[in-house]
Design an enzyme around this catalytic site. Sequence first.
Site, short mmCIF file in Angstrom:
data_model
loop_
_atom_site.label_atom_id
_atom_site.label_comp_id
_atom_site.label_asym_id
_atom_site.label_seq_id
_atom_site.Cartn_x
_atom_site.Cartn_y
_atom_site.Cartn_z
N ILE A 189 27.92 11.91 37.53
CA ILE A 189 26.70 11.24 38.11
C ILE A 189 25.58 11.88 38.33
O ILE A 189 24.20 12.03 37.95
CB ILE A 189 26.96 10.50 39.20
CG1 ILE A 189 28.24 9.15 38.58
CG2 ILE A 189 26.07 9.59 39.89
CD1 ILE A 189 28.99 8.46 40.00
N TYR A 215 39.48 12.70 51.71
CA TYR A 215 38.08 12.41 50.64
C TYR A 215 37.37 10.97 51.50
O TYR A 215 36.40 11.10 51.53
CB TYR A 215 38.83 12.16 49.22
CG TYR A 215 37.28 11.50 48.59
CD1 TYR A 215 36.72 12.49 48.15
CD2 TYR A 215 37.30 10.41 48.05
CE1 TYR A 215 35.56 12.19 47.12
CE2 TYR A 215 36.31 9.76 47.45
CZ TYR A 215 35.37 10.82 46.94
OH TYR A 215 34.44 10.47 46.26
N THR A 272 34.37 10.34 36.14
CA THR A 272 34.12 11.73 36.78
C THR A 272 35.20 12.52 37.25
O THR A 272 36.44 11.77 37.21
CB THR A 272 32.85 11.70 37.97
OG1 THR A 272 33.54 11.18 38.97
CG2 THR A 272 31.88 10.75 37.73
#
Length: 269
Positions: free
Chosen positions: A20, A172, A200
């Site tokens: 991105i 995360y 991604t």
Amino acid sequence: MSVFDLSSRTVLVTGATSGIGYETARQLAERGATVLLHGRTIEEALAAADALVATSGLDAARLIGLGADFARLEEVEALARRVVADHPHLDVLVNNAATAAPERHTLTADGNELAFQVNFLAHYLLTCLLEPAITSGVGGRVVNVSSSLHRTASIQWSDPQRARRYSRLAAYAQSQLALTVFAADPRVAAVSVHPGVCETGLLPLYGVEGGPAAEGATHVVRLCDPAVEIVNGAYYDRDQRVDPAPVAAEDRTVKRLSKLADELVAHHA
């Protein structure tokens, strides 16, 4: 999305060498912005800039590569000092760089859990150090590229480094919640955006198929447009403003997080 002119704007995109971030840099440059492309190394950043020139015919003079390993806060500090010196009027900072937390609990050289540092603390430090350069006029802003996974998270205040109980998904998610909370910090005008689940390096964390990175980037780029008015701390799911997790809007949490982050980056701020 309407095509808007950004020829007078300077934008720093972290993690701009792939995914991105790379597509965000491309779309910003296509609209005329001067784009500072951050990569983990200067070599990776310069290679990304060269690739954009080669594949999109963009003006090489408007693409500037910068390197800093976000797992080393001293490199984040050096990056900020260079940007302030070379680009004293920065219109937009896109805090995009992110790493999937590793399978095993991993500490950086600074003593922080890897995902917490790379995805949040490094951006916290960078934003604070760039505050003097970020334009206070119309359109000056910070765009934090967050994740819908922040809704599953909690910040472990007594153990933010997750030394006692570690799971890569929880680590995360905590980093993404922290980044989302940070957007509500009153020191700079900032928003956060979940760009959608995209193809991604982070995709395995979501366990679903992703769309093109370029599609996710359009939602980031839209928020860089000075014509798009923002409210500090707002959270977007793609192009829709929605409420973030309730904890992300609490003043107490914003203050508590900034106090924790200040302590963890104290030697570099």
